[in-house]
Design a protein around this motif. Structure first.
Motif, PDB file in Angstrom:
ATOM      1  N   LEU A 288       0.816  -1.211   0.000  1.00  8.24           N
ATOM      2  CA  LEU A 288       0.000   0.000   0.000  1.00  8.24           C
ATOM      3  C   LEU A 288       0.856   1.270   0.000  1.00  8.24           C
ATOM      4  N   ILE A 289       1.851   1.329   0.858  1.00 11.03           N
ATOM      5  CA  ILE A 289       2.696   2.526   0.934  1.00 11.03           C
ATOM      6  C   ILE A 289       3.486   2.703  -0.351  1.00 11.03           C
ATOM      7  N   THR A 290       4.029   1.607  -0.863  1.00 11.58           N
ATOM      8  CA  THR A 290       4.809   1.682  -2.095  1.00 11.58           C
ATOM      9  C   THR A 290       3.960   2.182  -3.260  1.00 11.58           C
ATOM     10  N   THR A 291       2.774   1.610  -3.414  1.00 10.68           N
ATOM     11  CA  THR A 291       1.901   1.998  -4.521  1.00 10.68           C
ATOM     12  C   THR A 291       1.494   3.463  -4.410  1.00 10.68           C
ATOM     13  N   GLY A 292       1.214   3.924  -3.183  1.00 10.88           N
ATOM     14  CA  GLY A 292       0.840   5.318  -2.981  1.00 10.88           C
ATOM     15  C   GLY A 292       1.968   6.275  -3.340  1.00 10.88           C
ATOM     16  N   LEU A 293       3.173   5.952  -2.937  1.00 10.13           N
ATOM     17  CA  LEU A 293       4.320   6.807  -3.267  1.00 10.13           C
ATOM     18  C   LEU A 293       4.607   6.810  -4.757  1.00 10.13           C
ATOM     19  N   TRP A 294       4.368   5.678  -5.412  1.00 12.19           N
ATOM     20  CA  TRP A 294       4.585   5.611  -6.861  1.00 12.19           C
ATOM     21  C   TRP A 294       3.691   6.602  -7.605  1.00 12.19           C
ATOM     22  N   VAL A 295       2.467   6.796  -7.121  1.00 10.16           N
ATOM     23  CA  VAL A 295       1.566   7.755  -7.775  1.00 10.16           C
ATOM     24  C   VAL A 295       2.198   9.144  -7.792  1.00 10.16           C
ATOM     25  N   ILE A 296       2.725   9.563  -6.646  1.00  7.62           N
ATOM     26  CA  ILE A 296       3.338  10.889  -6.526  1.00  7.62           C
ATOM     27  C   ILE A 296       4.594  10.987  -7.384  1.00  7.62           C
ATOM     28  N   LEU A 297       5.424   9.958  -7.350  1.00 11.42           N
ATOM     29  CA  LEU A 297       6.707  10.007  -8.048  1.00 11.42           C
ATOM     30  C   LEU A 297       6.560   9.842  -9.556  1.00 11.42           C
ATOM     31  N   ALA A 298       5.496   9.182 -10.010  1.00 11.34           N
ATOM     32  CA  ALA A 298       5.305   8.973 -11.449  1.00 11.34           C
ATOM     33  C   ALA A 298       4.735  10.198 -12.144  1.00 11.34           C
ATOM     34  N   LEU A 299       4.047  11.059 -11.405  1.00  5.82           N
ATOM     35  CA  LEU A 299       3.370  12.197 -12.019  1.00  5.82           C
ATOM     36  C   LEU A 299       4.322  13.150 -12.745  1.00  5.82           C
ATOM     37  N   PRO A 300       5.489  13.550 -12.176  1.00  7.26           N
ATOM     38  CA  PRO A 300       6.366  14.481 -12.895  1.00  7.26           C
ATOM     39  C   PRO A 300       6.818  13.966 -14.257  1.00  7.26           C
ATOM     40  N   ALA A 301       7.015  12.655 -14.404  1.00  6.59           N
ATOM     41  CA  ALA A 301       7.419  12.093 -15.698  1.00  6.59           C
ATOM     42  C   ALA A 301       6.258  12.068 -16.676  1.00  6.59           C
ATOM     43  N   ALA A 302       5.022  11.973 -16.160  1.00  4.19           N
ATOM     44  CA  ALA A 302       3.850  11.884 -17.034  1.00  4.19           C
ATOM     45  C   ALA A 302       3.413  13.246 -17.563  1.00  4.19           C
ATOM     46  N   ILE A 303       3.609  14.308 -16.794  1.00 13.61           N
ATOM     47  CA  ILE A 303       3.094  15.631 -17.170  1.00 13.61           C
ATOM     48  C   ILE A 303       3.615  16.113 -18.530  1.00 13.61           C
ATOM     49  N   PRO A 304       4.938  16.012 -18.835  1.00 10.25           N
ATOM     50  CA  PRO A 304       5.416  16.523 -20.131  1.00 10.25           C
ATOM     51  C   PRO A 304       4.825  15.806 -21.336  1.00 10.25           C
ATOM     52  N   VAL A 305       4.349  14.578 -21.169  1.00 11.53           N
ATOM     53  CA  VAL A 305       3.804  13.811 -22.303  1.00 11.53           C
ATOM     54  C   VAL A 305       2.299  13.593 -22.150  1.00 11.53           C
ATOM     55  N   TRP A 306       1.669  14.413 -21.313  1.00  9.59           N
ATOM     56  CA  TRP A 306       0.275  14.172 -20.923  1.00  9.59           C
ATOM     57  C   TRP A 306      -0.701  14.387 -22.070  1.00  9.59           C
ATOM     58  N   GLN A 307      -1.635  13.477 -22.202  1.00 14.10           N
ATOM     59  CA  GLN A 307      -2.853  13.678 -22.987  1.00 14.10           C
ATOM     60  C   GLN A 307      -3.941  12.834 -22.344  1.00 14.10           C
ATOM     61  N   TRP A 308      -5.174  13.359 -22.358  1.00 18.04           N
ATOM     62  CA  TRP A 308      -6.245  12.628 -21.691  1.00 18.04           C
ATOM     63  C   TRP A 308      -6.576  11.357 -22.458  1.00 18.04           C
ATOM     64  N   PRO A 309      -6.676  10.240 -21.758  1.00 16.58           N
ATOM     65  CA  PRO A 309      -6.988   8.969 -22.440  1.00 16.58           C
ATOM     66  C   PRO A 309      -8.364   8.997 -23.082  1.00 16.58           C
ATOM     67  N   ASN A 310      -8.489   8.314 -24.199  1.00 21.62           N
ATOM     68  CA  ASN A 310      -9.815   8.108 -24.773  1.00 21.62           C
ATOM     69  C   ASN A 310     -10.487   6.945 -24.043  1.00 21.62           C
ATOM     70  N   ALA A 311     -11.706   6.619 -24.437  1.00 22.45           N
ATOM     71  CA  ALA A 311     -12.474   5.596 -23.716  1.00 22.45           C
ATOM     72  C   ALA A 311     -11.748   4.254 -23.676  1.00 22.45           C
ATOM     73  N   GLU A 312     -11.164   3.858 -24.803  1.00 17.45           N
ATOM     74  CA  GLU A 312     -10.463   2.574 -24.853  1.00 17.45           C
ATOM     75  C   GLU A 312      -9.231   2.573 -23.959  1.00 17.45           C
ATOM     76  N   SER A 313      -8.473   3.679 -23.981  1.00 21.15           N
ATOM     77  CA  SER A 313      -7.254   3.752 -23.164  1.00 21.15           C
ATOM     78  C   SER A 313      -7.573   3.755 -21.678  1.00 21.15           C
ATOM     79  N   TRP A 314      -8.708   4.410 -21.291  1.00 18.37           N
ATOM     80  CA  TRP A 314      -9.114   4.348 -19.889  1.00 18.37           C
ATOM     81  C   TRP A 314      -9.302   2.899 -19.439  1.00 18.37           C
ATOM     82  N   LEU A 315      -9.907   2.094 -20.288  1.00 16.88           N
ATOM     83  CA  LEU A 315     -10.118   0.684 -19.950  1.00 16.88           C
ATOM     84  C   LEU A 315      -8.785  -0.014 -19.709  1.00 16.88           C
ATOM     85  N   TRP A 316      -7.817   0.211 -20.605  1.00 15.03           N
ATOM     86  CA  TRP A 316      -6.543  -0.501 -20.497  1.00 15.03           C
ATOM     87  C   TRP A 316      -5.751  -0.074 -19.260  1.00 15.03           C
TER      88      TRP A 316
END
Length: 288
Positions: A169-197
């Motif tokens: 639980l702690i590891t997964t929670g920290l991963w959310v915070i740490l993964a966000l900075p890498a995701a922001i520069p390449v961010w685009q909102w998922p379409n319906a299919e990508s949300w599923l995946w």
């Protein structure tokens, strides 16, 4: 362990499917986010006390290493044939053996060192440096495996005092915070299919992780380790039917060598662990 291996294989497939629209780094963020959501029911079982620990600094350090490993691993899954990416990830136990010597002070003797060396020969067979079809992505996959080995060593250390569910639980929670900075520069909102995946990737990953930890708690590593490699035929099958990928001979041979090496290492570790328990019991009987 069988269910865990199959679900990890499904997670890998959903990562590739999501990559049709999303960057690998954004997929890693969503995998962490939804993985954390699927792990939240652990709080119903244990309560907020699950977050109580005096090792937050160590958690942050291991999660920083772990998120780099995840980003590299996801990037490799997107840019390599699935079978090759997963086969290279099986080199993690080889790095774990080396790390156990360097950081945990474990004693590794000649036969296990030989198995590690043979395992790395299998890695070279897959990567084939200098070959015409050599890809830098294979080196990134290998880096992900090495960093994952470091994370595994940290889990061994934490498991001495921390509850397994707290680690997840702690590891997964920290991963959310740490993964966000890498995701922001390449961010685009998922379409319906990508949300599923990405939702499925988070669910498959967390459930597979929980099953894996419980399997290792209930059974012997030497018996369970071969079952974990069932992930490979899963990704080979889906890679063929969904992405028209065929297992090449070099990946097949290299993967076989790495798997055999890992099975032997797990077998030796289990035998040594039984000897330690036996020796302690004999010593206790002698002193009493």
């Amino acid at each position: 362990m069988v269910a865990s291996a199959v679900l990890f294989g499904f997670m890998t497939v959903t990562i590739r499917l999501a990559s049709k629209q999303l960057h690998a780094f954004e997929i890693a963020f969503f995998r962490s986010l939804f993985g954390f959501v699927f792990a939240l029911p652990l709080l119903l079982r244990h309560g907020p006390a699950l977050f109580k620990t005096d090792k937050w600094g160590f958690y942050v350090m291991r999660c920083c290493i772990g998120i780099v490993s995840m980003l590299a691993g996801f990037w490799a899954v997107v840019h390599l044939p699935l079978a090759q990416a997963i086969s290279l990830s099986y080199s993690t136990p080889l790095f774990v053996t080396i790390g156990a010597v360097l950081f945990l002070g474990e004693v590794v003797r000649l036969r296990r060192w030989t198995a590690v060396l043979i395992g790395f020969i299998g890695v070279i067979v897959i990567v084939r440096p200098g070959a015409a079809d050599f890809s830098i992505a294979s080196l990134i996959a290998l880096m992900a495996a090495a960093l994952s080995g470091t994370v595994a060593i940290s889990i061994k250390y934490l498991s001495r005092t921390e509850h397994p569910d707290a680690i997840v639980l702690i590891t997964t929670g920290l991963w959310v915070i740490l993964a966000l900075p890498a995701a922001i520069p390449v961010w685009q909102w998922p379409n319906a299919e990508s949300w599923l995946w990405v939702i499925l990737a988070g669910g498959f990953g967390t459930v597979a992780h929980l099953l894996w930890t419980r399997a290792l708690k209930r059974g012997e590593v030497s018996a369970l380790t071969p079952l974990s490699f069932l992930q490979l035929p899963v990704v080979i099958l889906f890679g063929y039917f969904l992405f028209d990928e065929r297992l090449d001979i070099w990946t097949g041979v290299g993967a076989g060598v790495i798997v055999c090496s890992n099975v032997y290492i797990a077998h030796r570790e289990a035998r040594l662990a039984r000897h330690v328990v036996t020796d302690k019991n004999v010593a206790a009987e002698t002193t009493t």
